[in-house]
Design a protein around this motif. Structure first.
Motif, PDB file in Angstrom:
ATOM      1  N   VAL A  98     -68.002  -3.432  22.104  1.00  0.00           N
ATOM      2  CA  VAL A  98     -68.721  -3.575  23.373  1.00  0.00           C
ATOM      3  C   VAL A  98     -69.906  -4.508  23.124  1.00  0.00           C
ATOM      4  O   VAL A  98     -70.683  -4.273  22.202  1.00  0.00           O
ATOM      5  N   TRP A  99     -70.028  -5.551  23.939  1.00  0.00           N
ATOM      6  CA  TRP A  99     -71.185  -6.444  23.824  1.00  0.00           C
ATOM      7  C   TRP A  99     -72.046  -6.303  25.074  1.00  0.00           C
ATOM      8  O   TRP A  99     -71.535  -6.342  26.206  1.00  0.00           O
ATOM      9  N   VAL A 100     -73.326  -6.143  24.874  1.00  0.00           N
ATOM     10  CA  VAL A 100     -74.245  -5.984  26.008  1.00  0.00           C
ATOM     11  C   VAL A 100     -75.479  -6.858  25.760  1.00  0.00           C
ATOM     12  O   VAL A 100     -76.077  -6.806  24.677  1.00  0.00           O
ATOM     13  N   ASP A 101     -75.862  -7.656  26.747  1.00  0.00           N
ATOM     14  CA  ASP A 101     -77.069  -8.481  26.632  1.00  0.00           C
ATOM     15  C   ASP A 101     -78.302  -7.592  26.472  1.00  0.00           C
ATOM     16  O   ASP A 101     -78.315  -6.444  26.931  1.00  0.00           O
ATOM     17  N   ARG A 110     -74.615   3.627  31.584  1.00  0.00           N
ATOM     18  CA  ARG A 110     -73.338   3.169  32.156  1.00  0.00           C
ATOM     19  C   ARG A 110     -72.979   1.764  31.702  1.00  0.00           C
ATOM     20  O   ARG A 110     -71.803   1.369  31.742  1.00  0.00           O
ATOM     21  N   PHE A 111     -73.976   0.978  31.266  1.00  0.00           N
ATOM     22  CA  PHE A 111     -73.667  -0.359  30.767  1.00  0.00           C
ATOM     23  C   PHE A 111     -72.742  -0.278  29.555  1.00  0.00           C
ATOM     24  O   PHE A 111     -72.052  -1.229  29.228  1.00  0.00           O
ATOM     25  N   VAL A 112     -72.727   0.872  28.885  1.00  0.00           N
ATOM     26  CA  VAL A 112     -71.797   1.069  27.771  1.00  0.00           C
ATOM     27  C   VAL A 112     -70.607   1.925  28.208  1.00  0.00           C
ATOM     28  O   VAL A 112     -69.461   1.485  28.107  1.00  0.00           O
ATOM     29  N   TYR A 113     -70.854   3.124  28.739  1.00  0.00           N
ATOM     30  CA  TYR A 113     -69.690   3.974  29.032  1.00  0.00           C
ATOM     31  C   TYR A 113     -68.838   3.422  30.162  1.00  0.00           C
ATOM     32  O   TYR A 113     -67.630   3.643  30.203  1.00  0.00           O
ATOM     33  N   GLY A 114     -69.468   2.662  31.065  1.00  0.00           N
ATOM     34  CA  GLY A 114     -68.703   2.034  32.148  1.00  0.00           C
ATOM     35  C   GLY A 114     -67.694   1.030  31.622  1.00  0.00           C
ATOM     36  O   GLY A 114     -66.589   0.895  32.137  1.00  0.00           O
ATOM     37  N   LEU A 173     -69.232 -14.502  34.462  1.00  0.00           N
ATOM     38  CA  LEU A 173     -70.139 -14.827  33.356  1.00  0.00           C
ATOM     39  C   LEU A 173     -70.984 -13.634  32.923  1.00  0.00           C
ATOM     40  O   LEU A 173     -71.930 -13.806  32.147  1.00  0.00           O
ATOM     41  N   SER A 174     -70.663 -12.442  33.401  1.00  0.00           N
ATOM     42  CA  SER A 174     -71.494 -11.306  33.003  1.00  0.00           C
ATOM     43  C   SER A 174     -71.570 -11.240  31.479  1.00  0.00           C
ATOM     44  O   SER A 174     -70.597 -11.549  30.775  1.00  0.00           O
ATOM     45  N   GLY A 175     -72.730 -10.851  30.982  1.00  0.00           N
ATOM     46  CA  GLY A 175     -72.947 -10.802  29.532  1.00  0.00           C
ATOM     47  C   GLY A 175     -72.576  -9.458  28.933  1.00  0.00           C
ATOM     48  O   GLY A 175     -72.901  -9.182  27.787  1.00  0.00           O
ATOM     49  N   GLU A 176     -71.905  -8.607  29.701  1.00  0.00           N
ATOM     50  CA  GLU A 176     -71.548  -7.273  29.231  1.00  0.00           C
ATOM     51  C   GLU A 176     -70.049  -7.126  29.367  1.00  0.00           C
ATOM     52  O   GLU A 176     -69.506  -7.202  30.475  1.00  0.00           O
ATOM     53  N   TYR A 177     -69.378  -6.930  28.245  1.00  0.00           N
ATOM     54  CA  TYR A 177     -67.923  -6.780  28.268  1.00  0.00           C
ATOM     55  C   TYR A 177     -67.478  -6.066  27.004  1.00  0.00           C
ATOM     56  O   TYR A 177     -68.217  -5.986  26.016  1.00  0.00           O
ATOM     57  N   ALA A 178     -66.258  -5.543  27.065  1.00  0.00           N
ATOM     58  CA  ALA A 178     -65.704  -4.810  25.930  1.00  0.00           C
ATOM     59  C   ALA A 178     -64.238  -5.151  25.789  1.00  0.00           C
ATOM     60  O   ALA A 178     -63.568  -5.486  26.769  1.00  0.00           O
ATOM     61  N   GLY A 179     -63.754  -5.074  24.562  1.00  0.00           N
ATOM     62  CA  GLY A 179     -62.338  -5.368  24.347  1.00  0.00           C
ATOM     63  C   GLY A 179     -61.817  -4.662  23.124  1.00  0.00           C
ATOM     64  O   GLY A 179     -62.589  -4.111  22.325  1.00  0.00           O
ATOM     65  N   ARG A 180     -60.500  -4.656  23.015  1.00  0.00           N
ATOM     66  CA  ARG A 180     -59.890  -4.084  21.813  1.00  0.00           C
ATOM     67  C   ARG A 180     -59.953  -5.111  20.697  1.00  0.00           C
ATOM     68  O   ARG A 180     -59.693  -6.290  20.903  1.00  0.00           O
TER      69      ARG A 180
END
Ligand SMILES: Nc1nc2c(ncn2[C@@H]2O[C@H](COP(=O)(O)OP(=O)(O)O)[C@@H](O)[C@H]2O)c(=O)[nH]1
Ligand SMILES: [Mg+2]
Length: 296
Positions: A98-101, A110-114, A173-180
């Motif tokens: 998970v990457w978060v600005d 929620r920026f993480v669990y969401g 372009l959101s700076g918050e995203y997660a991936g496998r």
């Protein structure tokens, strides 16, 4: 937490001179998502050469702080945010990253669990992107919906022209995203601010639109940049887009494109000062193709 089912989750926070906001963000994740509910297994701040107190505050708040330049020190230094995210694959171990600005002023767990939710709930989802309302901070007030200028003026037109399948993303372009990890380690990363659009296109190519989800994180306030900074950012994003169009042979061009941007600064008295900036978006290779990564 039970939905984790043994899946390990790494949160990586890219930060360059974010002393004002890094503390509350790290503390919130550490207290709520590491200690209270064991959702996050690893919390890393990737420091891009901050000259302020970012690294000290992050460490004191509970994060493991990694200096971007100390990861793969034999490779060229620099490379901005995209390079920071790419290098973070080499120092983290989670199955989900998970990457978060870290310039978010209204941070909430929620920026993480969401972002993690769809990945844990739905095996077919590979990549999750945040969306939200983006106010623009003007003097003393916040103007609703006026933020995201580069998104509306650069990214959205490019996406609709060339990758219409991605047009349904509200904040590409959101700076918050997660991936496998199994996906993230297989794609190249654009350096600098080219990373968001580049990654979206590469994820689309790798796994298709049905594997991409977007989650509503309500609103995000961050440090709004001035128009000259946004112009430099756009220059990088367009480079990342063109590189992908050339790579897929949808666009052919002779030779390399210039990487200098000539900007003008006005003193509002009729005098203009020229400034030349060098912005060259490069492509970091898929992590799996790097021997140091495979060794780990
Ligand atoms: N590690 C690292 N982080 C960076 C670098 N450049 C920007 N960041 C971080 O990346 C995030 C997004 O950058 P920001 O300037 O806010 O871009 P914007 O939100 O697109 O305007 C912020 O958390 C920055 O601190 C860098 O070179 N290295
Ligand atoms: Mg920002």
């Amino acid at each position: 937490v039970t939905a984790k089912n043994g899946c390990q989750i790494s949160v990586v926070l890219p930060a360059r001179d974010e002393a004002l906001t890094i503390g509350p963000i790290v503390t919130t994740i550490q207290q709520i998502l590491v200690e209270r509910a064991p959702l996050v297994d690893e919390l890393i701040v990737m420091d891009g050469g901050s000259t302020d107190e970012t690294a000290r505050i992050a460490a004191e708040s509970g994060a493991r702080v990694v200096m971007q330049g100390e990861v793969l020190p034999d490779l060229p230094a620099g490379g901005g945010k995209g390079d920071a995210l790419w290098r973070s694959l080499f120092v983290s171990r989670g199955d989900i990253v998970v990457w978060v600005d870290t310039d978010i002023r209204n941070f909430h767990p929620r920026f993480v669990y969401g972002l993690v939710g769809p990945l844990l709930a739905e095996p077919s989802i590979q990549y999750v992107k945040a969306f939200y309302e983006r106010p623009l901070a003007e003097e003393e007030r916040l103007v609703r919906g006026a933020g995201g200028r580069v998104t509306e003026l650069v990214a959205r037109p490019l996406i609709n022209l060339f990758w219409p399948e991605l047009a349904g993303l509200i904040q590409p372009l959101s700076g918050e995203y997660a991936g496998r990890r199994e996906l993230l380690e297989r794609i190249p990363f654009s350096t600098g601010y080219g990373v968001e659009l580049g990654m979206l296109v590469d994820v689309l190519d790798a796994v298709g639109i049905k594997a991409i989800a977007q989650v509503d994180l309500e609103t995000r306030e961050h440090r709004n940049q001035d128009i000259a900074s946004l112009s430099r950012m756009s220059f990088g994003i367009i480079q990342a887009a063109l590189a992908r169009l050339r790579r897929s042979k949808r666009l052919t061009m002779k030779g390399e494109l210039p990487t200098t941007l000539l900007q003008f600064r006005s003193d509002n008295g009729g005098t203009y000062e020229e400034e030349t900036v060098e912005i060259s978006v490069e492509e970091r290779p898929p992590a799996v193709s790097v021997p140091q990564y495979r060794k780990r």
